[in-house]
Design a protein around this motif. Structure first.
Motif, PDB file in Angstrom:
ATOM      1  N   ARG A  55       4.834  -4.842  -1.935  1.00 15.36           N
ATOM      2  CA  ARG A  55       4.578  -6.120  -3.021  1.00 15.36           C
ATOM      3  C   ARG A  55       3.142  -6.646  -2.342  1.00 15.36           C
ATOM      4  N   LEU A  56       2.826  -6.684  -0.909  1.00 14.84           N
ATOM      5  CA  LEU A  56       1.655  -7.172  -0.513  1.00 14.84           C
ATOM      6  C   LEU A  56       0.488  -6.499  -0.849  1.00 14.84           C
ATOM      7  N   VAL A  57       0.662  -5.313  -1.037  1.00 14.40           N
ATOM      8  CA  VAL A  57      -0.518  -4.372  -1.119  1.00 14.40           C
ATOM      9  C   VAL A  57      -0.724  -4.040  -2.599  1.00 14.40           C
ATOM     10  N   ALA A  58      -0.148  -4.637  -3.598  1.00 15.41           N
ATOM     11  CA  ALA A  58      -0.164  -4.426  -4.880  1.00 15.41           C
ATOM     12  C   ALA A  58       0.155  -3.197  -5.157  1.00 15.41           C
ATOM     13  N   GLY A  59       1.255  -2.429  -4.775  1.00 16.76           N
ATOM     14  CA  GLY A  59       1.704  -1.202  -5.067  1.00 16.76           C
ATOM     15  C   GLY A  59       1.159   0.152  -4.279  1.00 16.76           C
ATOM     16  N   ASP A  60       0.154  -0.173  -3.489  1.00 14.71           N
ATOM     17  CA  ASP A  60      -0.500   0.947  -3.161  1.00 14.71           C
ATOM     18  C   ASP A  60       0.603   1.402  -1.787  1.00 14.71           C
ATOM     19  N   ARG A  61       1.180   2.482  -2.264  1.00 11.80           N
ATOM     20  CA  ARG A  61       2.285   3.150  -1.512  1.00 11.80           C
ATOM     21  C   ARG A  61       1.684   3.537  -0.087  1.00 11.80           C
ATOM     22  N   GLN A  62       0.530   4.399  -0.254  1.00 15.44           N
ATOM     23  CA  GLN A  62      -0.097   4.822   1.129  1.00 15.44           C
ATOM     24  C   GLN A  62      -0.458   3.749   1.753  1.00 15.44           C
ATOM     25  N   ARG A  63      -1.155   2.620   1.534  1.00 17.30           N
ATOM     26  CA  ARG A  63      -1.694   1.930   2.463  1.00 17.30           C
ATOM     27  C   ARG A  63      -0.318   1.094   3.243  1.00 17.30           C
ATOM     28  N   ALA A  64       0.767   0.980   1.998  1.00 15.72           N
ATOM     29  CA  ALA A  64       1.871   0.201   2.664  1.00 15.72           C
ATOM     30  C   ALA A  64       2.689   1.170   3.695  1.00 15.72           C
ATOM     31  N   GLU A  65       2.529   2.401   3.517  1.00 14.43           N
ATOM     32  CA  GLU A  65       3.347   3.215   4.621  1.00 14.43           C
ATOM     33  C   GLU A  65       2.611   2.986   5.963  1.00 14.43           C
ATOM     34  N   ASP A  66       0.993   2.850   5.602  1.00 15.19           N
ATOM     35  CA  ASP A  66       0.280   2.845   7.002  1.00 15.19           C
ATOM     36  C   ASP A  66       0.684   1.560   7.484  1.00 15.19           C
ATOM     37  N   VAL A  67       0.865   0.442   7.115  1.00 13.72           N
ATOM     38  CA  VAL A  67       0.929  -1.028   7.535  1.00 13.72           C
ATOM     39  C   VAL A  67       2.329  -0.840   8.120  1.00 13.72           C
ATOM     40  N   VAL A  68       3.460  -0.110   7.632  1.00 13.20           N
ATOM     41  CA  VAL A  68       4.756  -0.094   8.215  1.00 13.20           C
ATOM     42  C   VAL A  68       4.659   0.789   9.386  1.00 13.20           C
ATOM     43  N   GLN A  69       3.934   1.797   9.438  1.00 14.26           N
ATOM     44  CA  GLN A  69       3.828   2.510  10.379  1.00 14.26           C
ATOM     45  C   GLN A  69       3.277   1.765  11.822  1.00 14.26           C
ATOM     46  N   GLU A  70       2.178   1.054  11.419  1.00 13.54           N
ATOM     47  CA  GLU A  70       1.235   0.157  12.261  1.00 13.54           C
ATOM     48  C   GLU A  70       2.379  -0.905  12.873  1.00 13.54           C
ATOM     49  N   THR A  71       3.251  -1.352  11.990  1.00 11.80           N
ATOM     50  CA  THR A  71       4.101  -2.505  12.330  1.00 11.80           C
ATOM     51  C   THR A  71       5.239  -1.982  13.295  1.00 11.80           C
ATOM     52  N   LEU A  72       5.724  -0.746  13.133  1.00  8.71           N
ATOM     53  CA  LEU A  72       6.639  -0.116  14.113  1.00  8.71           C
ATOM     54  C   LEU A  72       6.008   0.318  15.429  1.00  8.71           C
ATOM     55  N   LEU A  73       4.821   0.698  15.186  1.00 11.11           N
ATOM     56  CA  LEU A  73       3.909   0.986  16.447  1.00 11.11           C
ATOM     57  C   LEU A  73       3.786  -0.239  17.577  1.00 11.11           C
ATOM     58  N   ARG A  74       3.406  -1.511  16.587  1.00  7.59           N
ATOM     59  CA  ARG A  74       3.399  -2.698  17.540  1.00  7.59           C
ATOM     60  C   ARG A  74       5.001  -3.055  17.991  1.00  7.59           C
ATOM     61  N   ALA A  75       5.972  -2.849  17.209  1.00  5.62           N
ATOM     62  CA  ALA A  75       7.227  -3.262  17.811  1.00  5.62           C
ATOM     63  C   ALA A  75       7.607  -2.359  19.198  1.00  5.62           C
ATOM     64  N   TRP A  76       6.996  -1.045  18.930  1.00  8.20           N
ATOM     65  CA  TRP A  76       7.262  -0.222  20.085  1.00  8.20           C
ATOM     66  C   TRP A  76       6.561  -0.585  21.295  1.00  8.20           C
ATOM     67  N   ARG A  77       5.270  -1.217  21.191  1.00 12.79           N
ATOM     68  CA  ARG A  77       4.462  -1.563  22.419  1.00 12.79           C
ATOM     69  C   ARG A  77       5.165  -3.010  22.700  1.00 12.79           C
TER      70      ARG A  77
END
Length: 185
Positions: free
Chosen positions: A41-63
């Protein structure tokens, strides 16, 4: 192979799993789906960009696994905040950079045509051939070799006034010859 032996190997592998890996696996299983839906919803339906954001979020969670382990309650608010900030940072960085241009329209722009240049040079060469030897030499020395009138006079062994006169009449003849060939100045 003994069935008990395989169980023991699995137990050893399970024992090697780090607490960080267990935390990340739990975070992913519990929060990845809802987090992806939120980010889409934040990225206006751009699934690829959303997946990148989720991946980066989880990476920061791991850090920041230690910080997440100490936190009380659900990790979802922290993950949502991080994901939202990543989206905002991405938006800001795109605003700061100039917009990328698609190179496809450039392929439609005609390149410099070397044929026209070659034809123009051939026409000039033909027009030079129509001049007398004295006029051609004076023109070549001054225009094509870039010499001054005095330098051309020394090179050709004639007075400077003669060079000026020959250049004047050579240019006039060249202009007429080129006009006859359809070339205008």
């Amino acid at each position: 192979m003994d069935p008990g032996e395989g169980v023991r190997k699995d137990a050893v592998v399970a024992d090697r799993t780090s607490p960080d890996e267990e935390l990340m696996r739990a975070l992913y299983e519990e929060h990845a789906g809802p987090l992806l839906a939120f980010v889409i919803r934040l990225v206006a339906g751009d699934r690829q960009r959303a997946e990148d954001v989720v991946q980066e979020t989880l990476l920061r969670a791991w850090r920041n696994a230690d910080q997440l382990r100490r936190a009380t309650g659900s990790a979802r608010p922290w993950l949502v905040t991080v994901a939202r900030r990543i989206v905002i940072d991405g938006h800001r960085s795109r605003q700061a950079r100039p917009q990328e241009v698609d190179p496809a329209p450039l392929e439609l722009v005609p390149a410099a045509d070397e044929i026209d240049r070659a034809l123009r040079l051939m026409t000039i060469s033909d027009a030079l051939g129509d001049l007398t030897d004295a006029h051609r030499e004076a023109l070549i020395e001054t225009y094509f070799k870039g010499r001054t009138v005095n330098e051309a006079a020394l090179e050709l062994g004639v007075p400077a006034g003669t060079i000026r006169s020959r250049v004047f009449y050579a240019l006039r003849s060249m202009k007429l010859s080129l006009e006859e060939r359809g070339v205008t100045a």
